[in-house]
Structure formats: structure tokens, C-alpha cells
Design a protein around this motif. Structure first.
Motif, PDB file in Angstrom:
ATOM      1  N   VAL A 110       0.840  -1.200   0.000  1.00 16.68           N
ATOM      2  CA  VAL A 110       0.000   0.000   0.000  1.00 16.68           C
ATOM      3  C   VAL A 110       0.874   1.250   0.000  1.00 16.68           C
ATOM      4  O   VAL A 110       0.641   2.199  -0.752  1.00 16.68           O
ATOM      5  CB  VAL A 110      -0.944   0.002   1.218  1.00 16.68           C
ATOM      6  N   THR A 111       1.891   1.269   0.835  1.00 17.17           N
ATOM      7  CA  THR A 111       2.785   2.422   0.912  1.00 17.17           C
ATOM      8  C   THR A 111       3.496   2.656  -0.414  1.00 17.17           C
ATOM      9  O   THR A 111       3.624   3.801  -0.881  1.00 17.17           O
ATOM     10  CB  THR A 111       3.819   2.207   2.036  1.00 17.17           C
ATOM     11  N   ILE A 112       3.962   1.574  -1.045  1.00 16.89           N
ATOM     12  CA  ILE A 112       4.669   1.698  -2.325  1.00 16.89           C
ATOM     13  C   ILE A 112       3.743   2.254  -3.397  1.00 16.89           C
ATOM     14  O   ILE A 112       4.106   3.163  -4.166  1.00 16.89           O
ATOM     15  CB  ILE A 112       5.238   0.332  -2.745  1.00 16.89           C
ATOM     16  N   THR A 113       2.525   1.733  -3.480  1.00 16.73           N
ATOM     17  CA  THR A 113       1.580   2.207  -4.496  1.00 16.73           C
ATOM     18  C   THR A 113       1.147   3.644  -4.223  1.00 16.73           C
ATOM     19  O   THR A 113       1.042   4.460  -5.146  1.00 16.73           O
ATOM     20  CB  THR A 113       0.352   1.282  -4.540  1.00 16.73           C
ATOM     21  N   ARG A 114       0.905   3.954  -2.964  1.00 16.13           N
ATOM     22  CA  ARG A 114       0.457   5.295  -2.601  1.00 16.13           C
ATOM     23  C   ARG A 114       1.534   6.343  -2.875  1.00 16.13           C
ATOM     24  O   ARG A 114       1.218   7.514  -3.143  1.00 16.13           O
ATOM     25  CB  ARG A 114       0.073   5.298  -1.116  1.00 16.13           C
ATOM     26  N   ALA A 115       2.818   5.949  -2.828  1.00 19.62           N
ATOM     27  CA  ALA A 115       3.904   6.894  -3.068  1.00 19.62           C
ATOM     28  C   ALA A 115       3.856   7.486  -4.466  1.00 19.62           C
ATOM     29  O   ALA A 115       4.374   8.593  -4.706  1.00 19.62           O
ATOM     30  CB  ALA A 115       5.250   6.201  -2.834  1.00 19.62           C
ATOM     31  N   ASN A 116       3.244   6.776  -5.428  1.00 26.80           N
ATOM     32  CA  ASN A 116       3.153   7.302  -6.796  1.00 26.80           C
ATOM     33  C   ASN A 116       2.257   8.531  -6.901  1.00 26.80           C
ATOM     34  O   ASN A 116       2.286   9.229  -7.918  1.00 26.80           O
ATOM     35  CB  ASN A 116       2.634   6.211  -7.734  1.00 26.80           C
ATOM     36  N   GLN A 117       1.441   8.805  -5.884  1.00 22.59           N
ATOM     37  CA  GLN A 117       0.571   9.981  -5.907  1.00 22.59           C
ATOM     38  C   GLN A 117       1.298  11.249  -5.479  1.00 22.59           C
ATOM     39  O   GLN A 117       0.723  12.330  -5.559  1.00 22.59           O
ATOM     40  CB  GLN A 117      -0.632   9.757  -4.978  1.00 22.59           C
ATOM     41  N   PHE A 118       2.524  11.122  -5.022  1.00 21.76           N
ATOM     42  CA  PHE A 118       3.282  12.265  -4.535  1.00 21.76           C
ATOM     43  C   PHE A 118       4.446  12.556  -5.473  1.00 21.76           C
ATOM     44  O   PHE A 118       4.875  11.700  -6.244  1.00 21.76           O
ATOM     45  CB  PHE A 118       3.795  11.985  -3.121  1.00 21.76           C
ATOM     46  N   PRO A 119       4.980  13.791  -5.419  1.00 25.76           N
ATOM     47  CA  PRO A 119       6.124  14.129  -6.272  1.00 25.76           C
ATOM     48  C   PRO A 119       7.327  13.242  -5.974  1.00 25.76           C
ATOM     49  O   PRO A 119       7.534  12.800  -4.843  1.00 25.76           O
ATOM     50  CB  PRO A 119       6.412  15.590  -5.908  1.00 25.76           C
ATOM     51  N   ARG A 120       8.099  13.010  -7.004  1.00 25.73           N
ATOM     52  CA  ARG A 120       9.321  12.234  -6.876  1.00 25.73           C
ATOM     53  C   ARG A 120      10.504  13.154  -7.137  1.00 25.73           C
ATOM     54  O   ARG A 120      10.487  13.937  -8.100  1.00 25.73           O
ATOM     55  CB  ARG A 120       9.328  11.073  -7.861  1.00 25.73           C
TER      56      ARG A 120
END
Length: 479
Positions: free
Chosen positions: A92-102
Motif C-alpha cells: 500500500v505504501t509503495i503504491t500510494r507513493a506514486n501519488q506524490f512528487p518524486r
């Protein structure tokens, strides 16, 4: 112009946070009757509210409760389930990270030698040096909710994994209670076999004496020997069965067990198992871990539809580059070394041979399969509870019948033995009475095991043990 660009950016970010193409999933009516079956085979249930209980309310022997606590702490299946929960949480954390800037960074240096150029900056005898430090932020604007749908899907899978772990714990408790009862039943059967062997030895001694006195034929002695050897064989088999029961209990507990923690007989063990109120409302099935798992799997499949739909639309991304570049390391952080750039891009697949829309249809088919699995889980749960209630409704009557049968067979054997000693009946009549009593005693143990096992079946079928952690709300995963 700058204010207009900023406002447009804020609008895109706002749209990215509120758009979703997930189809609306409306609750379907339960595919089972609203109440449990009624009739001659079922006990009347007076409890209207949904039952709330723990395994301690059902399995009241403190020794069994201690073993259950050990099993919940040591069992390897439980450890696997806990590890699966941890893995699902991180997904969940890995997938959710795609919603934030990199933000990526890089640094490099290079040294080159070429022809000498008069007045060239940073050159010394034809050697050129350069240093650079770059920071590259990037962000995909989730305008159509694709990333949010993927995150929701992983959140629902996490909750399904959590429910699966509760199902493992529930199954473990039920299996351990069953193994406990099997040990108790085999202990009772062992005692019956030993008593029968002892009685057979006495009968063999009496028959041998009658044979010496010329009162009994040799066939009586042979038949008495057969009864004794059969009883001895049963004693050996029951000892093996009881040892195997202890091995299973130790496997489920996941640690060595002390002999004093095991039950002495099915009579005593059965009395420590309390019946459960099933209630009148079949909605209690919605609390079963396997049903909860199927429900969250359905939610995840529904979110995948939203992600597949959003993938049909263009992807919009923002990129930037902040950097420092200099031909000298000492001047790398000077004001003149700073550079920056920004950009935006949109990507859209013009042709992929229908794969995008096929992916939507695929996710819809998987959602339909998940819905059918959810409904099947409810129907299976309903049948299991109904079967347990039907068994409970008749088990007391069966137990009374077997007890009466044992009493009659015991009295018959007493009378037949008296007639045999008086020379009225043949030994065949005594042999038949012994076998009848032996079978009746074994039948009573079997019904006593079924009676206690019914509490285990109903506990497992209802699946609403309050001692097992309740599921997290769908929106709380990964927060």
C-alpha cells in the motif's frame, strides 16, 4: 501570466485529488434467507441480537485456553499470516507513493584533455574540468484518478489479507479444539478397551476352569481367547491414536506440551464446552473472516476498474531540473553556477490494438467473479451454520439414546453371565452380549464427541470471535 499559471496548476492538483472513475458498488441483498432454518431438527433460538463471544466463552477449560494462547503466539501458520499482513501494508505504501512528487538527484564530474585554447576558462595545459549537481523533481497529475484507484485497490487487498489472517487464527482455534476433543475421545475409548480386555481375561480364566471341569467345550475357550485378543488389539490401536492426537496438538501449538495439559476423557472435556447462541439474524455471517476477505477482494476488483478506465485517458506530468554547474569545484556553489528548467508533458496512446478497452473489460469480469465469490462465501457460511444448528437440535436426543443403550447392554451382559455360570446359556450368548456392550460404549463416546464438537463447528461457522482483531476500516489502510 505567472499568476495564471499558478492558478492553473492549483486547479489541476485539485482535480487530481477528487476525480475517480471507480464504478459505484451498491450493496447487494444477502443471497441467503434472513433467518436460520426452523423445524424438528432445529432448536428454537430466542436470541435476537447478533451474538458476541470469545473462544473463552465456548472453550472453558483453562488448560485448553492456555494451549490456544500458546498456539496464537507460536503457530507457524499464524507467523506466515502476520508476515503477509506486513507485506500487504508495505505494498500500500509503495503504491500510494506514486501519488506524490518524486525527487531524484545526481552529481558528476568529468576531466578531458584537448587542444590548448588561449584564455579558455578552467583549462590548464589543454585539460578541462567540469562539476555538476542536479535535483530533478517530477510529478504525475492524477487528473483521472488512476493512481488513486490503484492505491484504493491495494488498500482493499491489505484489508483482505488482514481478514485472511483472522480466518487463519479462527481456523487454528477450531482445529486445536477438535484435536483436544479427539484426544479426550481416544482416551475414553482406550479406557473402554482396557476394561473390556480385563473383563475378557476374567472370562477366559472362568472358561478355562469350566473346560477343565468338563462343563464347557473347547470352542468356548477359543471364543474367549478371540474376545481377549481383539480387546488387546483395540488397546494398542487406541494408544497409537491418542499419541497421534498429542502430536497434532503439539504441531498446532507450535511448542512442546506438558502431559498434564491434556484431557482425561470425553465426558469431562465435553462438559467444558459451552453451546453458542446463533441468534435469529443471518447477518452475523457478514462478520466471518472469509466473508470479510471476499468483500474486500470485491472492493479491490472494483477499484481496478477505475484504474483501467483512467488509463484510457492522457497522462499529464510535470518535470523540473534544478542544478549547479561549474568548471571549478570551489565555484560550484556560487550564484552564477545555478541553473533551472521546468516543463510539462502529456502522453496518450493512439493505437494499441484495443488493449486499453480490453483491460477495462478484463477488470469488469474480475469484479463480477469477485462478486460471485463473495456471494458464494455467504451461502457457504449460511449452510455451515444451518448444518451445525441442525446437528445441535438432535444431538441431545442421540446422546440419551446411546446412554440408554449402554445401560440396557450392561444389564443384559450381567444377566447373561449369570445364566452362563448357571449352565443355562451357551458362551456364544455371553460373547454376543459382550460385543453389544462394547459397541454401545463406543457409540456413546462417538456421540459425546459429536456433542462437544458441535460447539466447535458452530464457533467456526459463525466466525465472530470478538477476541480476534476486528478489521480496519477501508480508508484507514496505509494512512
Amino acid at each position: 501570466m505567472k499568476r495564471t499559471s499558478t492558478a492553473l496548476m492549483l486547479l489541476l492538483l485539485l482535480l487530481a485529488g477528487c476525480t475517480s472513475l471507480d464504478p459505484k458498488l451498491t450493496p447487494t441483498p444477502l443471497p441467503v434467507p434472513a433467518s436460520w432454518p426452523a423445524g424438528d431438527a432445529y432448536l428454537r433460538q430466542n436470541e435476537v441480537a447478533l451474538p458476541v463471544f470469545t473462544y473463552r466463552d465456548v472453550f472453558r477449560d483453562v488448560r485448553l485456553q492456555a494451549l490456544i494462547q500458546q498456539a496464537l503466539a507460536n503457530n507457524r501458520d499464524i507467523r506466515i499470516a502476520v508476515a503477509n499482513i506486513a507485506a500487504a501494508r508495505e505494498r500500500v505504501t509503495i503504491t500510494r507513493a506514486n501519488q506524490f512528487p518524486r525527487v531524484d538527484s545526481s552529481a558528476d564530474t568529468s576531466v578531458s584533455k584537448g587542444g590548448s585554447t588561449a584564455g579558455a576558462v578552467g583549462s590548464s595545459g589543454g585539460v578541462r574540468q567540469s562539476y555538476a549537481l542536479r535535483v530533478s523533481p517530477s510529478f504525475e497529475i492524477d487528473l483521472f484518478g488512476r493512481l488513486a484507484s490503484l492505491t484504493r485497490a491495494e488498500q482493499q487487498r491489505f484489508l483482505a489479507t488482514e481478514a485472511a489472517a483472522r480466518s487463519v487464527r479462527l481456523t487454528l482455534i477450531g482445529d486445536l479444539a477438535d484435536a483436544w476433543l479427539d484426544y479426550a475421545a481416544d482416551s475414553s475409548l482406550l479406557r473402554i478397551a482396557e476394561d473390556t480386555a480385563a473383563a475378557a481375561e476374567q472370562s477366559l480364566t472362568l472358561t478355562r476352569a469350566r473346560l477343565r471341569g468338563g462343563v464347557a467345550p473347547a470352542t468356548d475357550l477359543l471364543q474367549a481367547q478371540q474376545v481377549l485378543e481383539t480387546a488387546r488389539q483395540d488397546v494398542a490401536e487406541q494408544r497409537t491414536a491418542r499419541a497421534q492426537d498429542a502430536n497434532l496438538i503439539q504441531l498446532l501449538v507450535g511448542a512442546p506440551i506438558a502431559p498434564g495439559t491434556l484431557p482425561e476423557s470425553i465426558e469431562r472435556a465435553g462438559d467444558t464446552f459451552a453451546p453458542l447462541p446463533a441468534g435469529l439474524d443471518s447477518r452475523v455471517l457478514l462478520r466471518r473472516p472469509d466473508v470479510v476477505q471476499a468483500e474486500f477482494t470485491l472492493y479491490a476488483a472494483n477499484a481496478e476498474i477505475g484504474a483501467a478506465r483512467a488509463a484510457l485517458f492522457p497522462t499529464i506530468s510535470l518535470t523540473g531540473l534544478l542544478g549547479l554547474a561549474s568548471s571549478s569545484l570551489t565555484s560550484l556553489f556560487s550564484s552564477g553556477a545555478f541553473t533551472w528548467s521546468a516543463g510539462a508533458g502529456a502522453g496518450y496512446t493512439i493505437f494499441n490494438a484495443g488493449a486499453g478497452r480490453a483491460n477495462v473489460r478484463l477488470s469488469q469480469a474480475e469484479r463480477d467473479a469477485a462478486l460471485a465469490s463473495y456471494e458464494r462465501a455467504i451461502q457457504t457460511a449460511f449452510r455451515e451454520v444451518a448444518d451445525a444448528l441442525a446437528d445441535r437440535g438432535t444431538v441431545e436426543e442421540r446422546l440419551r439414546a446411546t446412554q440408554a443403550n449402554v445401560a440396557a447392554a450392561s444389564e443384559t451382559l450381567r444377566l447373561v453371565n449369570a445364566r452362563y455360570r448357571g449352565g443355562i446359556d451357551s458362551y456364544f450368548t455371553t460373547l454376543d452380549a459382550q460385543r453389544t456392550l462394547y459397541n454401545a460404549q463406543q457409540g456413546r463416546v462417538a456421540v459425546q464427541r459429536q456433542r462437544a464438537g458441535n460447539a466447535v463447528d458452530l464457533y467456526r461457522a459463525l466466525g465472530a470471535d470478538a477476541a480476534i482483531a476486528e478489521p480496519t476500516e477501508p480508508g484507514e489502510a496505509g494512512s
